[in-house]
Design an enzyme around this catalytic site. Structure first.
Site, PDB file in Angstrom:
ATOM      1  N   ILE A 176       0.947  -1.189  -0.001  1.00  0.00           N
ATOM      2  CA  ILE A 176       0.034   0.169   0.020  1.00  0.00           C
ATOM      3  C   ILE A 176       0.949   1.220  -0.213  1.00  0.00           C
ATOM      4  O   ILE A 176       1.862   1.382   1.016  1.00  0.00           O
ATOM      5  CB  ILE A 176      -0.975  -0.079   1.230  1.00  0.00           C
ATOM      6  CG1 ILE A 176      -1.765  -1.172   1.344  1.00  0.00           C
ATOM      7  CG2 ILE A 176      -1.534   1.169   1.130  1.00  0.00           C
ATOM      8  CD1 ILE A 176      -2.747  -1.424   0.257  1.00  0.00           C
ATOM      9  N   ILE A 204      -0.449  -8.287   2.901  1.00  0.00           N
ATOM     10  CA  ILE A 204      -0.473  -6.550   2.747  1.00  0.00           C
ATOM     11  C   ILE A 204       0.484  -6.156   3.299  1.00  0.00           C
ATOM     12  O   ILE A 204       0.455  -6.408   4.719  1.00  0.00           O
ATOM     13  CB  ILE A 204      -1.987  -6.134   3.206  1.00  0.00           C
ATOM     14  CG1 ILE A 204      -3.242  -6.942   2.483  1.00  0.00           C
ATOM     15  CG2 ILE A 204      -1.994  -4.666   2.734  1.00  0.00           C
ATOM     16  CD1 ILE A 204      -3.409  -6.791   1.132  1.00  0.00           C
ATOM     17  N   LYS A 205       1.344  -5.168   2.687  1.00  0.00           N
ATOM     18  CA  LYS A 205       2.077  -4.476   3.309  1.00  0.00           C
ATOM     19  C   LYS A 205       1.627  -3.095   3.598  1.00  0.00           C
ATOM     20  O   LYS A 205       1.159  -2.407   2.557  1.00  0.00           O
ATOM     21  CB  LYS A 205       3.596  -4.313   2.618  1.00  0.00           C
ATOM     22  CG  LYS A 205       4.444  -3.413   3.365  1.00  0.00           C
ATOM     23  CD  LYS A 205       5.843  -3.113   2.479  1.00  0.00           C
ATOM     24  CE  LYS A 205       6.696  -2.396   3.256  1.00  0.00           C
ATOM     25  NZ  LYS A 205       8.008  -2.423   2.336  1.00  0.00           N
ATOM     26  N   SER A 206       1.510  -2.788   4.841  1.00  0.00           N
ATOM     27  CA  SER A 206       0.635  -1.226   5.084  1.00  0.00           C
ATOM     28  C   SER A 206       1.377  -0.495   6.059  1.00  0.00           C
ATOM     29  O   SER A 206       2.437  -0.974   6.293  1.00  0.00           O
ATOM     30  CB  SER A 206      -0.866  -1.512   5.261  1.00  0.00           C
ATOM     31  OG  SER A 206      -1.644  -0.341   5.243  1.00  0.00           O
TER      32      SER A 206
END
Length: 294
Positions: A176, A204-206
């Site tokens: 993200i 998900i990398k956030s």
């Protein structure tokens, strides 16, 4: 099309109810995946803790020689034993990473701009699936913009990579991105992480934010929190502890490791939080002990 105007406003994230995991697989949202996909995810997420420490050193793909990453052949071996996953470009992997390292590989699969052009929202898929297979990548990292000018092409990149990765049982990690004009609120991250997960991303990398527990609850796959800009070591460890306490399944630290005065000690201290349940104060004391022992 869903009637967004007719949706109820109140939301219930059921924070008192743990995420339901069917079967005995330890990675959120992957119980129904095929064997190969699970094998790659098991390389990334430790079975005992269920978590991961990623070391991001892919900054050079748009920033060139970055402070702390001038010599990949020096910094990577220094922290290798302290992390679970190496996140880099194919060029860095081939030139600067020992193939016998035994670490999971998160392959940066998108590119398209540089620090000279202040807009990273128009990237392309730069690595084909055969190349990812040759590199034995454990996941494909795709920069993903939601609410930015390049949203359409960005989500198309993600969808294409999910399709390709699925053919060969390679997970996709949606990264993200937050541009200068984009809000860093729980409202934004709930939207962005959910969209990326629904399009098929397996990880998900956030970023950490207020009400992070709700972001995690609403996302059906694991969220790994990015370290972001360089912070003082104690602040970075507090960020790590808050993220893990809020339900993150790991940290993807770059600058907060390679720009630290003591990268190895910092990486090991982050691992204490991620895998051993240290709080931030315990981890900072551990960091200082390592530094003082030399």
């Amino acid at each position: 099309m869903a009637d967004i105007d007719g949706m109820k406003v109140a939301k219930d994230y059921h924070l008192d109810v743990p995420a339901k995991v069917t079967g005995d697989f330890h990675v959120k949202g992957a119980s129904n995946a095929e064997w190969g996909m699970k094998k790659h995810l098991s390389n990334i997420f430790d079975k005992k803790s269920g978590n991961t420490v990623m070391f991001a050193f892919d900054h050079g793909y748009f920033m060139g020689s970055t402070s702390g990453l001038e010599r990949l052949d020096i910094i990577i071996p220094e922290i290798m034993d302290e992390v679970d996953v190496l996140m880099g470009t194919r060029g860095a992997l081939r030139t600067s990473v020992d193939p016998a390292c035994g670490k999971a590989i998160a392959l940066r699969a998108t590119s398209g701009s540089s620090i000279l052009f202040d807009d990273l929202s128009h990237e392309i898929n730069a690595v084909d699936i055969q190349e990812a297979v040759r590199l034995n990548a454990d996941c494909l990292a795709v920069q993903t913009f939601v609410g930015a000018e390049g949203q359409l092409s960005s989500l198309q990149n993600l969808s294409e990579m999910v399709n390709l990765g699925s053919r060969y049982s390679i997970p996709t990690m949606g990264v993200i991105a937050v541009g200068k004009e984009m809000e860093r609120t729980d409202r934004f991250f709930k939207l962005a992480t959910r969209i990326v997960a629904e399009l098929g991303a397996n990880i998900i990398k956030s970023y950490y934010c207020d009400n992070f527990e709700e972001v995690v609850a609403a996302c059906p796959v694991p969220i790994v929190v990015a370290g972001g800009k360089k912070l003082p070591e104690q602040e970075a460890l507090t960020l790590a502890y808050k993220a893990m306490s809020g339900g993150a399944k790991g940290l993807d630290m770059g600058r907060n490791i390679f720009q630290s005065q003591h990268p190895k000690a910092m990486a090991r201290s982050i691992g204490k939080i991620v895998h051993e349940g240290f709080n931030d104060q315990e981890a900072f004391e551990f960091y200082n002990d390592m530094v003082n022992e030399g």
